[in-house]
Design an enzyme around this catalytic site. Structure first.
Site, PDB file in Angstrom:
ATOM      1  N   LYS A 104       0.862  -1.184   0.000  1.00  0.00           N
ATOM      2  CA  LYS A 104       0.000   0.000   0.000  1.00  0.00           C
ATOM      3  C   LYS A 104       0.890   1.222   0.000  1.00  0.00           C
ATOM      4  CE  LYS A 104      -4.467   0.777   0.492  1.00  0.00           C
ATOM      5  NZ  LYS A 104      -5.467  -0.229   0.134  1.00  0.00           N
TER       6      LYS A 104
HETATM    7  N1  GLU Z   1      -7.225   0.040  -3.173  1.00  0.00           N
HETATM    8  C1  GLU Z   1      -7.982  -1.150  -3.440  1.00  0.00           C
HETATM    9  C2  GLU Z   1      -7.979  -2.049  -2.207  1.00  0.00           C
HETATM   10  O1  GLU Z   1      -7.803  -1.601  -1.109  1.00  0.00           O
HETATM   11  C3  GLU Z   1      -7.553  -1.835  -4.721  1.00  0.00           C
HETATM   12  C4  GLU Z   1      -6.128  -2.289  -4.752  1.00  0.00           C
HETATM   13  C5  GLU Z   1      -5.679  -2.831  -6.111  1.00  0.00           C
HETATM   14  O2  GLU Z   1      -6.480  -2.902  -7.019  1.00  0.00           O
HETATM   15  O3  GLU Z   1      -4.492  -3.158  -6.196  1.00  0.00           O
HETATM   16  O4  GLU Z   1      -8.238  -3.215  -2.285  1.00  0.00           O
END
Ligand code: GLU
Length: 412
Positions: A104
């Protein structure tokens, strides 16, 4: 003292470790992030002054595939939060069985204070700073809170300028720039499938079931529209500026138009006004936190009047609230499954980019449904086997898969 975000995630993980009687040597390997990056981002603002921001990327685990996870732009972004969200991605990608690990990132910034050009500069600077450690087979970012397809488009462009054409370095891109059909709606659609499966397991239907949704951004607004289409009753919705309530169900398509035109759901004609806090206490079948983390806590968990909490947001429930919910018989449909539709369709986008082909929207949606339903089957089997909550079962499924991959690869 309430646990912070990272401690909360680890608290849930520890329960799964206990049930699996996981040997000690795996525990540290599975908890600790693989790499944490903090970068300084200095950009020139439109008035000629300098803006100074801090960005993060935490790569938690890549034993099942490249690191994967979104980028959020928010004033509250800090290392503790990004660490927790990166860890959640590891378990999420494992639960829905897509071949990625977890990561993240984020920038501590209020994007509403920046112009479009400043936002673009900030995004490009961030790519410059993290480009040595990301890549289509290394770490693949995506949208998260306050970032969207346009931001991903800039990301793709900046990385490609440095490394050559690389659409697979980021997902959630605009359709015109190698994005995937169905990605925009994917998290909301995944939530819809999760709700449908959980209700069906209790002999209930979406039709007529009432929902209250906190948050009307990408996830909340798609979920509300899809629920409405399926005959569910969306009785309350809120956003940053406030909320609206209508006991026999809001006209969601009209509400969506109203929010587009005015910038908020508040003051929607024919509905009662309510605050963001009041929304959480609305009497309904399913309460959906679809905005910030930690909104359900010790201070309000006893006042929740829903039968289910569908975690469309990441980490909306504190450990204390989770405990109160289980004592009160309120079932939490956990984030690492409930909102996994986004990363699942990110996987399809990445697959299309690497194979240089295009899927139809039906293929995307049907494949998403299959991943969500298969994950539910695995979680439900775990709930039966260990007589545990749905959250613990989801962690058990995730941990088991990551542990197997870690073991097969060899710790070294
Ligand atoms: N931000 C989204 C999540 O928390 C999508 C992450 C992604 O598609 O890599 O799952």
């Amino acid at each position: 003292m309430p646990l912070n975000a990272y401690q909360t995630t680890n608290h849930y993980l520890e329960r799964a470790f206990e049930l699996l009687a996981l040997p000690e040597r795996f525990r540290t390997a599975l908890i600790t992030p693989s790499r944490e990056i903090r970068v300084e981002l200095i950009i020139e603002l439109d008035d000629g002054s300098l803006g100074h921001y801090i960005g993060y990327r935490v790569q938690h685990d890549d034993s099942r595939g490249p690191f994967k996870g979104g980028l959020r732009y928010h004033p509250d972004v800090d290392l503790d939060e990004v660490r927790s969200l990166a860890s959640l991605m590891t378990w999420k990608t494992a639960v829905v069985d897509v071949p990625f690990g977890g990561a993240k990132g984020g920038i501590q910034v209020d994007p509403r204070q920046l112009t479009r050009r400043e936002l673009e500069r900030l995004t490009r600077r961030f790519v410059e700073q993290i480009s040595p450690v990301i890549g289509p087979d290394t770490d693949i970012p995506a949208p998260d809170m306050n970032t969207n397809a346009q931001v991903m488009g800039w990301f793709f462009d900046e990385y490609s300028r440095r490394r050559g054409f690389s659409p697979a370095v980021v997902t959630g891109k605009p359709l015109e720039l190698h994005g995937s059909l169905g990605r925009d709606a994917a998290t909301g659609r995944g939530c819809l499938f999760a709700a449908r499966e959980v209700l069906a397991a209790a002999g209930k239907k979406l039709e007529g079931t009432s929902f209250a949704i906190q948050g009307f951004g990408n996830v909340g607004s798609w979920l509300a529209r899809l629920l409405h289409e399926r005959g569910a009753r969306v009785v309350a919705v809120s956003d940053l500026k406030g909320g609206v309530f209508k006991g026999d169900g809001l006209d969601v398509p009209a509400l969506f138009q109203h929010a587009r035109a005015t910038g908020s759901v508040s003051e929607f004609p024919g509905a009662e006004a309510l605050s963001n806090q009041e929304l959480l206490k609305v009497e309904c079948d399913v309460l959906v936190p679809a905005a910030l983390g930690h909104v359900l806590h010790e201070g309000n968990a006893r006042e929740i009047r829903a039968r289910y909490v569908l975690e469309a947001a990441n980490g909306p429930t504190t450990a204390e609230a989770d405990q109160i919910f289980s004592e009160r018989g309120i079932m939490c449909i956990p984030d690492i499954w409930a909102n996994a539709g986004g990363v699942t369709v990110s996987y399809f986008e990445w697959t299309q980019n690497t194979q240089k082909l295009k899927w139809s929207e039906d293929l995307v949606n049907d494949s998403l449904e299959k991943h969500m339903v298969d994950a539910h089957r695995a979680i439900a089997a775990c709930m039966d086997e260990y007589k545990c909550s749905m959250r613990t079962a989801a962690f058990v499924v995730g941990v088991r898969r990551v542990k197997e991959a870690t073991e097969l690869r060899g710790i070294g």
